[in-house]
Scaffold this motif. Structure first.
Motif, PDB file in Angstrom:
ATOM      1  N   ALA A 151       0.836  -1.203   0.000  1.00 25.78           N
ATOM      2  CA  ALA A 151       0.000   0.000   0.000  1.00 25.78           C
ATOM      3  C   ALA A 151       0.868   1.249   0.000  1.00 25.78           C
ATOM      4  CB  ALA A 151      -0.943   0.002   1.207  1.00 25.78           C
ATOM      5  N   CYS A 152       1.863   1.276   0.860  1.00 22.09           N
ATOM      6  CA  CYS A 152       2.728   2.458   0.956  1.00 22.09           C
ATOM      7  C   CYS A 152       3.558   2.649  -0.305  1.00 22.09           C
ATOM      8  CB  CYS A 152       3.612   2.366   2.200  1.00 22.09           C
ATOM      9  SG  CYS A 152       2.647   2.405   3.735  1.00 22.09           S
ATOM     10  N   VAL A 153       4.058   1.562  -0.876  1.00 20.13           N
ATOM     11  CA  VAL A 153       4.843   1.647  -2.109  1.00 20.13           C
ATOM     12  C   VAL A 153       3.944   2.106  -3.259  1.00 20.13           C
ATOM     13  CG1 VAL A 153       6.086   0.279  -3.848  1.00 20.13           C
ATOM     14  CG2 VAL A 153       6.616   0.007  -1.413  1.00 20.13           C
ATOM     15  N   ALA A 154       2.711   1.582  -3.344  1.00 25.04           N
ATOM     16  CA  ALA A 154       1.803   1.952  -4.433  1.00 25.04           C
ATOM     17  C   ALA A 154       1.444   3.434  -4.380  1.00 25.04           C
ATOM     18  CB  ALA A 154       0.537   1.100  -4.380  1.00 25.04           C
ATOM     19  N   VAL A 155       1.368   4.008  -3.177  1.00 26.29           N
ATOM     20  CA  VAL A 155       1.089   5.441  -3.055  1.00 26.29           C
ATOM     21  C   VAL A 155       2.317   6.253  -3.459  1.00 26.29           C
ATOM     22  CG1 VAL A 155       0.693   7.301  -1.373  1.00 26.29           C
ATOM     23  CG2 VAL A 155      -0.765   5.272  -1.363  1.00 26.29           C
ATOM     24  N   ARG A 156       3.466   5.859  -2.977  1.00 30.09           N
ATOM     25  CA  ARG A 156       4.689   6.625  -3.263  1.00 30.09           C
ATOM     26  C   ARG A 156       5.145   6.481  -4.717  1.00 30.09           C
ATOM     27  NH1 ARG A 156       6.148  10.602  -0.863  1.00 30.09           N
ATOM     28  NH2 ARG A 156       8.338  10.182  -0.962  1.00 30.09           N
ATOM     29  N   TYR A 157       4.923   5.304  -5.299  1.00 37.38           N
ATOM     30  CA  TYR A 157       5.404   5.014  -6.650  1.00 37.38           C
ATOM     31  C   TYR A 157       4.269   4.411  -7.482  1.00 37.38           C
ATOM     32  CZ  TYR A 157       9.665   5.476  -3.958  1.00 37.38           C
ATOM     33  OH  TYR A 157      10.638   5.934  -3.116  1.00 37.38           O
ATOM     34  N   PRO A 158       3.318   5.219  -7.930  1.00 36.52           N
ATOM     35  CA  PRO A 158       2.150   4.698  -8.652  1.00 36.52           C
ATOM     36  C   PRO A 158       2.498   3.862  -9.884  1.00 36.52           C
ATOM     37  CG  PRO A 158       1.820   6.999  -8.082  1.00 36.52           C
ATOM     38  CD  PRO A 158       3.251   6.666  -7.742  1.00 36.52           C
ATOM     39  N   ALA A 159       3.656   4.053 -10.466  1.00 35.93           N
ATOM     40  CA  ALA A 159       4.037   3.293 -11.666  1.00 35.93           C
ATOM     41  C   ALA A 159       4.173   1.798 -11.382  1.00 35.93           C
ATOM     42  CB  ALA A 159       5.344   3.840 -12.235  1.00 35.93           C
ATOM     43  N   VAL A 160       4.319   1.392 -10.110  1.00 35.24           N
ATOM     44  CA  VAL A 160       4.462  -0.036  -9.810  1.00 35.24           C
ATOM     45  C   VAL A 160       3.128  -0.773  -9.846  1.00 35.24           C
ATOM     46  CG1 VAL A 160       6.507   0.351  -8.389  1.00 35.24           C
ATOM     47  CG2 VAL A 160       4.268   0.129  -7.279  1.00 35.24           C
ATOM     48  N   ARG A 161       2.013  -0.041  -9.897  1.00 30.99           N
ATOM     49  CA  ARG A 161       0.700  -0.691  -9.913  1.00 30.99           C
ATOM     50  C   ARG A 161       0.459  -1.385 -11.247  1.00 30.99           C
ATOM     51  NH1 ARG A 161      -3.291   3.931  -7.421  1.00 30.99           N
ATOM     52  NH2 ARG A 161      -1.818   4.706  -5.893  1.00 30.99           N
ATOM     53  N   ARG A 162      -0.258  -2.502 -11.178  1.00 29.48           N
ATOM     54  CA  ARG A 162      -0.685  -3.213 -12.374  1.00 29.48           C
ATOM     55  C   ARG A 162      -1.933  -2.524 -12.933  1.00 29.48           C
ATOM     56  NH1 ARG A 162      -0.221  -7.131  -8.404  1.00 29.48           N
ATOM     57  NH2 ARG A 162      -2.458  -7.414  -8.346  1.00 29.48           N
ATOM     58  N   ALA A 163      -2.177  -2.673 -14.203  1.00 26.94           N
ATOM     59  CA  ALA A 163      -3.388  -2.111 -14.796  1.00 26.94           C
ATOM     60  C   ALA A 163      -4.600  -2.847 -14.211  1.00 26.94           C
ATOM     61  CB  ALA A 163      -3.357  -2.281 -16.304  1.00 26.94           C
ATOM     62  N   PRO A 164      -5.589  -2.114 -13.695  1.00 28.52           N
ATOM     63  CA  PRO A 164      -6.760  -2.775 -13.111  1.00 28.52           C
ATOM     64  C   PRO A 164      -7.652  -3.375 -14.205  1.00 28.52           C
ATOM     65  CG  PRO A 164      -7.036  -0.407 -13.058  1.00 28.52           C
ATOM     66  CD  PRO A 164      -5.637  -0.673 -13.573  1.00 28.52           C
ATOM     67  N   ARG A 165      -8.353  -4.451 -13.845  1.00 28.25           N
ATOM     68  CA  ARG A 165      -9.341  -5.036 -14.755  1.00 28.25           C
ATOM     69  C   ARG A 165     -10.624  -4.227 -14.643  1.00 28.25           C
ATOM     70  NH1 ARG A 165      -7.722  -9.170 -11.700  1.00 28.25           N
ATOM     71  NH2 ARG A 165      -6.276 -10.631 -12.548  1.00 28.25           N
ATOM     72  N   LEU A 166     -11.415  -4.268 -15.685  1.00 29.71           N
ATOM     73  CA  LEU A 166     -12.729  -3.636 -15.607  1.00 29.71           C
ATOM     74  C   LEU A 166     -13.600  -4.498 -14.708  1.00 29.71           C
ATOM     75  CD1 LEU A 166     -13.309  -2.601 -19.309  1.00 29.71           C
ATOM     76  CD2 LEU A 166     -12.599  -1.166 -17.395  1.00 29.71           C
ATOM     77  N   ASN A 167     -14.355  -3.868 -13.838  1.00 29.48           N
ATOM     78  CA  ASN A 167     -15.186  -4.599 -12.886  1.00 29.48           C
ATOM     79  C   ASN A 167     -16.633  -4.155 -13.082  1.00 29.48           C
ATOM     80  OD1 ASN A 167     -16.513  -5.595 -10.599  1.00 29.48           O
ATOM     81  ND2 ASN A 167     -14.659  -5.465  -9.369  1.00 29.48           N
ATOM     82  N   ALA A 168     -17.487  -5.083 -13.508  1.00 33.48           N
ATOM     83  CA  ALA A 168     -18.878  -4.746 -13.805  1.00 33.48           C
ATOM     84  C   ALA A 168     -19.614  -4.210 -12.576  1.00 33.48           C
ATOM     85  CB  ALA A 168     -19.590  -5.976 -14.347  1.00 33.48           C
TER      86      ALA A 168
END
Length: 170
Positions: A151-168
């Motif tokens: 969580a902390c890494v994803a906030v500090r470095y958004p580029a590490v996040r995976r592309a989210p799937r579309l969720n109906a």
């Protein structure tokens, strides 16, 4: 010492993590379950139902599919949000999907002096199967550490996040 009707001891787990990531951003990321696929060990997250006053607030039920560390099979668990105190606490329980009985947990978010956030995640549960308390405690501790760090890494470095799937359900 608290024991259940079978004589199994209540297992308690508490883990902490500190980061210079902004408290509000970490809280918002953790609260929004539909972002989890992009930064946690969750393979899929869907909302079975939304909360009464807030999509991810009390009453919301999320369905999480994940491959846990050291396991090849996927687990599907259902979690119910019990309480949300904005920028302070998220409390939830696991309804089913894990070998726990009466699993209750909360994540507390505290502002660090000088900036950043301290997360404290604690849970209690009874093991479903006799004698598995110590092993399940270690597994939960490991999962807590991984998710708090992510969580902390994803906030500090958004580029590490995976592309989210579309969720109906979104």
């Amino acid at each position: 010492m608290t024991v259940d009707a079978r004589g199994e001891k209540l297992v308690t787990v508490k883990q902490g993590w500190e980061s210079d990531a902004p408290l509000e951003a970490v809280f918002d990321l953790v609260k929004d379950s539909l972002t989890w696929e992009s930064w946690t060990i969750a393979d899929r997250v869907e909302m079975e139902c939304y909360g009464q006053e807030d999509r991810h607030g009390p009453g919301a039920i999320r369905v999480v599919t994940a491959s846990f560390i050291g396991q090849s099979d996927k687990r599907v668990l259902r979690e119910k949000i019990l309480e949300v105190i904005p920028y302070k606490r998220i409390r939830y329980c696991v309804l089913d999907g894990l070998p726990f009985i009466d699993y209750n947990a909360q994540v507390d978010f505290m502002r660090r002096p000088g900036g950043g956030v301290r997360l404290e995640w604690q849970a209690s549960f009874y093991p479903e199967f006799e004698g598995e308390g110590p092993m399940l405690r270690r597994l939960v501790e490991m999962v807590f550490r991984v998710i708090m760090r992510q969580a902390c890494v994803a906030v500090r470095y958004p580029a590490v996040r995976r592309a989210p799937r579309l969720n109906a359900a979104a």
